[in-house]
Design an enzyme around this catalytic site. Structure first.
Site, PDB file in Angstrom:
ATOM      1  N   GLU A  52       0.841  -1.196   0.000  1.00 32.93           N
ATOM      2  CA  GLU A  52       0.000   0.000   0.000  1.00 32.93           C
ATOM      3  C   GLU A  52       0.880   1.251   0.000  1.00 32.93           C
ATOM      4  OE1 GLU A  52      -2.509   1.515  -0.651  1.00 32.93           O
ATOM      5  OE2 GLU A  52      -3.988   1.703   0.950  1.00 32.93           O
ATOM      6  N   ASP A  53       0.351   2.331  -0.528  1.00 34.48           N
ATOM      7  CA  ASP A  53       1.144   3.560  -0.585  1.00 34.48           C
ATOM      8  C   ASP A  53       1.264   4.225   0.788  1.00 34.48           C
ATOM      9  OD1 ASP A  53      -1.563   4.281  -0.521  1.00 34.48           O
ATOM     10  OD2 ASP A  53      -1.430   5.735  -2.147  1.00 34.48           O
TER      11      ASP A  53
ATOM     12  N   ASP B 289      -2.715   5.892   6.692  1.00 40.41           N
ATOM     13  CA  ASP B 289      -3.139   7.203   7.179  1.00 40.41           C
ATOM     14  C   ASP B 289      -4.082   7.003   8.377  1.00 40.41           C
ATOM     15  OD1 ASP B 289      -3.334  10.052   6.987  1.00 40.41           O
ATOM     16  OD2 ASP B 289      -5.154   9.869   5.798  1.00 40.41           O
TER      17      ASP B 289
ATOM     18  N   PHE C 172      -0.191  16.358   3.486  1.00 39.97           N
ATOM     19  CA  PHE C 172      -0.756  15.692   2.320  1.00 39.97           C
ATOM     20  C   PHE C 172       0.311  15.598   1.241  1.00 39.97           C
ATOM     21  CE2 PHE C 172      -3.284  14.929  -1.427  1.00 39.97           C
ATOM     22  CZ  PHE C 172      -4.188  13.995  -0.951  1.00 39.97           C
TER      23      PHE C 172
ATOM     24  N   ARG D  47       0.827  11.636  -9.973  1.00 36.51           N
ATOM     25  CA  ARG D  47       1.259  10.252  -9.757  1.00 36.51           C
ATOM     26  C   ARG D  47       2.609   9.965 -10.422  1.00 36.51           C
ATOM     27  NH1 ARG D  47      -3.134   7.370  -7.600  1.00 36.51           N
ATOM     28  NH2 ARG D  47      -5.183   7.967  -8.375  1.00 36.51           N
TER      29      ARG D  47
END
Ligand code: IMP
Ligand code: MG
Length: 173
Positions: free
Chosen positions: A97-98, A101, A150, A163
């Site tokens: 997963e990136d 959070d 963010f 991206r």
């Protein structure tokens, strides 16, 4: 395109990917892996990670989930947009997963995949923002721990943009 302030350089990411791959290779020695990349955010990380894993025996699959109501705020619900093509039962599954959070996405995915009877299930995230956690969720492999900012780049988007950046950065508004 708005300015993006570099937070983690491309070189720093690449050496972290090698380090994580080394750890994963040692931990799964002699075993066959099912690597599950979470689209879209983890597509670049997954591609680099599996190449860094070298000659390990593995299959690669993807799931697509959507967890965000708007561009930057979580809606709290996770929807599966694309499920796996490969059965998980009896496999050593490594979820890639990136960002970790609030934890809602990984929490959901861990529960979802666990119910399908994998031999083992571990999670590898590029970025962890522990200060944002709403539910208990963790990853066995973490690239970088970052503050509550963010970020974009290296597969990670802001309203589908950025991206393609080779580094991770913060959009300057
Ligand atoms: P969680 O369910 O709140 O842990 O959200 C995880 C997902 O939210 C990640 O896979 C990203 O897609 C998205 N996300 C969280 N933080 C950021 C960010 O800083 N930039 C872009 N996407 C983010
Ligand atoms: Mg996203």
């Amino acid at each position: 395109m708005a300015m993006v302030q570099e937070l983690i350089s491309s070189q720093a990411i690449q050496s972290k990917v090698s380090e994580l791959a080394g750890q994963i290779r040692r931990d799964y020695l002699g075993q066959s892996l099912l690597v599950v990349g979470i689209l879209k955010g983890a597509f670049v990380f997954t591609a680099d990670l599996v190449r860094a894993l070298g000659d390990m025996e593995m299959e690669v699959d993807f799931m697509a989930v959507s967890s965000y109501g708007t561009a930057t705020e979580t809606s709290g619900t996770v929807r599966i947009l694309k499920d796996l093509d490969t059965p998980v039962a009896g496999r050593h599954v490594l979820l890639v997963e990136d960002i970790l959070d609030t934890g809602l996405t990984l929490r959901y995915l861990r529960d979802y995949l666990s119910r399908q009877g994998p031999l083992s299930l571990r999670v590898c995230v590029l970025l962890d923002k522990p200060s944002r956690r709403k539910v208990e969720a963790g990853a066995e492999y973490v690239g970088f721990t970052i503050p509550d900012q963010f970020v974009v780049g290296y597969g990670i988007d802001w309203a589908e943009r950025y991206r393609n950046l080779p580094f991770v950065g913060v959009v300057q508004e």
